[in-house]
Design a protein around this motif. Structure first.
Motif, PDB file in Angstrom:
ATOM      1  N   LYS A  21      47.329 -29.476   5.799  1.00  0.00           N
ATOM      2  CA  LYS A  21      47.650 -29.373   7.224  1.00  0.00           C
ATOM      3  C   LYS A  21      47.976 -30.743   7.797  1.00  0.00           C
ATOM      4  O   LYS A  21      48.867 -30.869   8.638  1.00  0.00           O
ATOM      5  CB  LYS A  21      46.477 -28.757   7.986  1.00  0.00           C
ATOM      6  CG  LYS A  21      46.348 -27.269   7.809  1.00  0.00           C
ATOM      7  CD  LYS A  21      45.155 -26.705   8.555  1.00  0.00           C
ATOM      8  CE  LYS A  21      45.336 -26.792  10.040  1.00  0.00           C
ATOM      9  NZ  LYS A  21      44.294 -26.058  10.782  1.00  0.00           N
ATOM     10  N   ALA A  22      47.267 -31.776   7.351  1.00  0.00           N
ATOM     11  CA  ALA A  22      47.501 -33.133   7.868  1.00  0.00           C
ATOM     12  C   ALA A  22      48.913 -33.608   7.531  1.00  0.00           C
ATOM     13  O   ALA A  22      49.609 -34.176   8.383  1.00  0.00           O
ATOM     14  CB  ALA A  22      46.460 -34.095   7.305  1.00  0.00           C
ATOM     15  N   ASP A  24      50.120 -22.732  13.681  1.00  0.00           N
ATOM     16  CA  ASP A  24      49.013 -23.391  12.989  1.00  0.00           C
ATOM     17  C   ASP A  24      48.319 -22.380  12.082  1.00  0.00           C
ATOM     18  O   ASP A  24      47.887 -21.328  12.548  1.00  0.00           O
ATOM     19  CB  ASP A  24      48.033 -23.959  14.016  1.00  0.00           C
ATOM     20  CG  ASP A  24      46.977 -24.835  13.391  1.00  0.00           C
ATOM     21  OD1 ASP A  24      47.283 -25.532  12.410  1.00  0.00           O
ATOM     22  OD2 ASP A  24      45.825 -24.805  13.878  1.00  0.00           O
ATOM     23  N   LYS A  45      55.589 -31.771  11.515  1.00  0.00           N
ATOM     24  CA  LYS A  45      55.761 -31.009  12.755  1.00  0.00           C
ATOM     25  C   LYS A  45      55.874 -31.932  13.975  1.00  0.00           C
ATOM     26  O   LYS A  45      56.615 -31.647  14.912  1.00  0.00           O
ATOM     27  CB  LYS A  45      54.595 -30.035  12.959  1.00  0.00           C
ATOM     28  CG  LYS A  45      54.626 -28.841  12.042  1.00  0.00           C
ATOM     29  CD  LYS A  45      53.424 -27.932  12.325  1.00  0.00           C
ATOM     30  CE  LYS A  45      53.476 -26.651  11.543  1.00  0.00           C
ATOM     31  NZ  LYS A  45      52.346 -25.755  11.844  1.00  0.00           N
ATOM     32  N   THR A  46      55.125 -33.023  13.972  1.00  0.00           N
ATOM     33  CA  THR A  46      55.151 -33.951  15.106  1.00  0.00           C
ATOM     34  C   THR A  46      56.502 -34.642  15.231  1.00  0.00           C
ATOM     35  O   THR A  46      57.051 -34.761  16.330  1.00  0.00           O
ATOM     36  CB  THR A  46      54.029 -35.001  14.966  1.00  0.00           C
ATOM     37  OG1 THR A  46      52.774 -34.316  14.940  1.00  0.00           O
ATOM     38  CG2 THR A  46      54.052 -36.003  16.109  1.00  0.00           C
ATOM     39  N   GLN A 101      51.342 -31.603   9.609  1.00  0.00           N
ATOM     40  CA  GLN A 101      51.278 -31.956  11.030  1.00  0.00           C
ATOM     41  C   GLN A 101      52.173 -33.155  11.326  1.00  0.00           C
ATOM     42  O   GLN A 101      52.830 -33.195  12.365  1.00  0.00           O
ATOM     43  CB  GLN A 101      49.838 -32.245  11.469  1.00  0.00           C
ATOM     44  CG  GLN A 101      49.696 -32.473  12.958  1.00  0.00           C
ATOM     45  CD  GLN A 101      50.243 -31.320  13.790  1.00  0.00           C
ATOM     46  OE1 GLN A 101      49.933 -30.161  13.539  1.00  0.00           O
ATOM     47  NE2 GLN A 101      51.076 -31.632  14.770  1.00  0.00           N
ATOM     48  N   LYS A 102      52.213 -34.103  10.408  1.00  0.00           N
ATOM     49  CA  LYS A 102      53.112 -35.262  10.578  1.00  0.00           C
ATOM     50  C   LYS A 102      54.568 -34.797  10.639  1.00  0.00           C
ATOM     51  O   LYS A 102      55.339 -35.254  11.489  1.00  0.00           O
ATOM     52  CB  LYS A 102      52.908 -36.245   9.424  1.00  0.00           C
ATOM     53  CG  LYS A 102      53.769 -37.495   9.521  1.00  0.00           C
ATOM     54  CD  LYS A 102      53.601 -38.372   8.308  1.00  0.00           C
ATOM     55  CE  LYS A 102      54.398 -37.766   7.192  1.00  0.00           C
ATOM     56  NZ  LYS A 102      54.842 -38.621   6.141  1.00  0.00           N
ATOM     57  N   GLU A 136      44.679 -23.902   5.599  1.00  0.00           N
ATOM     58  CA  GLU A 136      45.010 -24.151   4.204  1.00  0.00           C
ATOM     59  C   GLU A 136      44.379 -23.076   3.318  1.00  0.00           C
ATOM     60  O   GLU A 136      43.303 -22.556   3.635  1.00  0.00           O
ATOM     61  CB  GLU A 136      44.471 -25.516   3.757  1.00  0.00           C
ATOM     62  CG  GLU A 136      45.187 -26.689   4.368  1.00  0.00           C
ATOM     63  CD  GLU A 136      44.571 -28.026   3.969  1.00  0.00           C
ATOM     64  OE1 GLU A 136      43.882 -28.101   2.930  1.00  0.00           O
ATOM     65  OE2 GLU A 136      44.787 -28.992   4.714  1.00  0.00           O
TER      66      GLU A 136
END
Length: 159
Positions: free
Chosen positions: A11-12, A80, A18-19, A15-16, A83
């Motif tokens: 997810k981390a 969202d 997605k950002t 997330q990068k 995992e």
């Protein structure tokens, strides 16, 4: 007990992506309604066609740059999601649908050189993963890929 661990995209990491809405290669991320089952590379669950929004981006599951480094397209859920957590067995929804998810396993050694490849076909993928790790001590990890589209699904580490 299986001698492997499934490793989805984190997810981390996603997330990068997605950002910034840009992949690690500088390409824009594409958002679209799911037209296929995927699966999502985070949850390792199939998409609901025509319902789920997914993000498409280029990804390389390798650490080293060499001839076997195969970047390619992957999909993740735009929403969202958690995992994949049942990491000591291959995702059952993918495993059970051999028609939609024809699979291949590719084994790599510590230098990220391809050491073995296998089409899963009608075999039980959990048994095949165990057998490959037992029979090939030089394999550090496997990649599960779609055998038709060749796209990366998940990493499988030796335990």
């Amino acid at each position: 007990m299986n001698n492997f661990k499934i490793v989805p995209l984190s997810k981390a990491f996603v997330q990068k992506i997605k950002t910034t809405m840009t992949d690690d290669f500088g390409n824009p991320v594409v958002e679209q309604l799911a037209t296929g089952l995927g699966p999502c590379r985070i949850s390792l669950k199939p998409f609901n066609k025509g319902v789920d929004k997914r993000l498409l981006f280029k990804h390389s599951p390798f650490e080293l740059e060499n001839a076997y480094n195969q970047p390619g397209p992957v999909f993740v859920n735009a929403e969202d999601v958690e995992e994949y957590t049942d990491v000591f067995r291959f995702p059952p929804e993918i495993k059970a649908n051999k028609q939609s998810f024809p699979l291949s396993l590719i084994g790599y050694n510590k230098d990220q050189m391809m050491a073995v490849t296998r089409l899963v076909g009608d075999a039980d993928i959990d048994d095949l993963i165990n057998d490959l790790f037992d029979q090939h001590p030089d394999i550090e990890y496997l990649h599960a890929r779609n055998a038709q589209a060749c796209c990366f699904i998940c990493k499988i580490e030796r335990r």
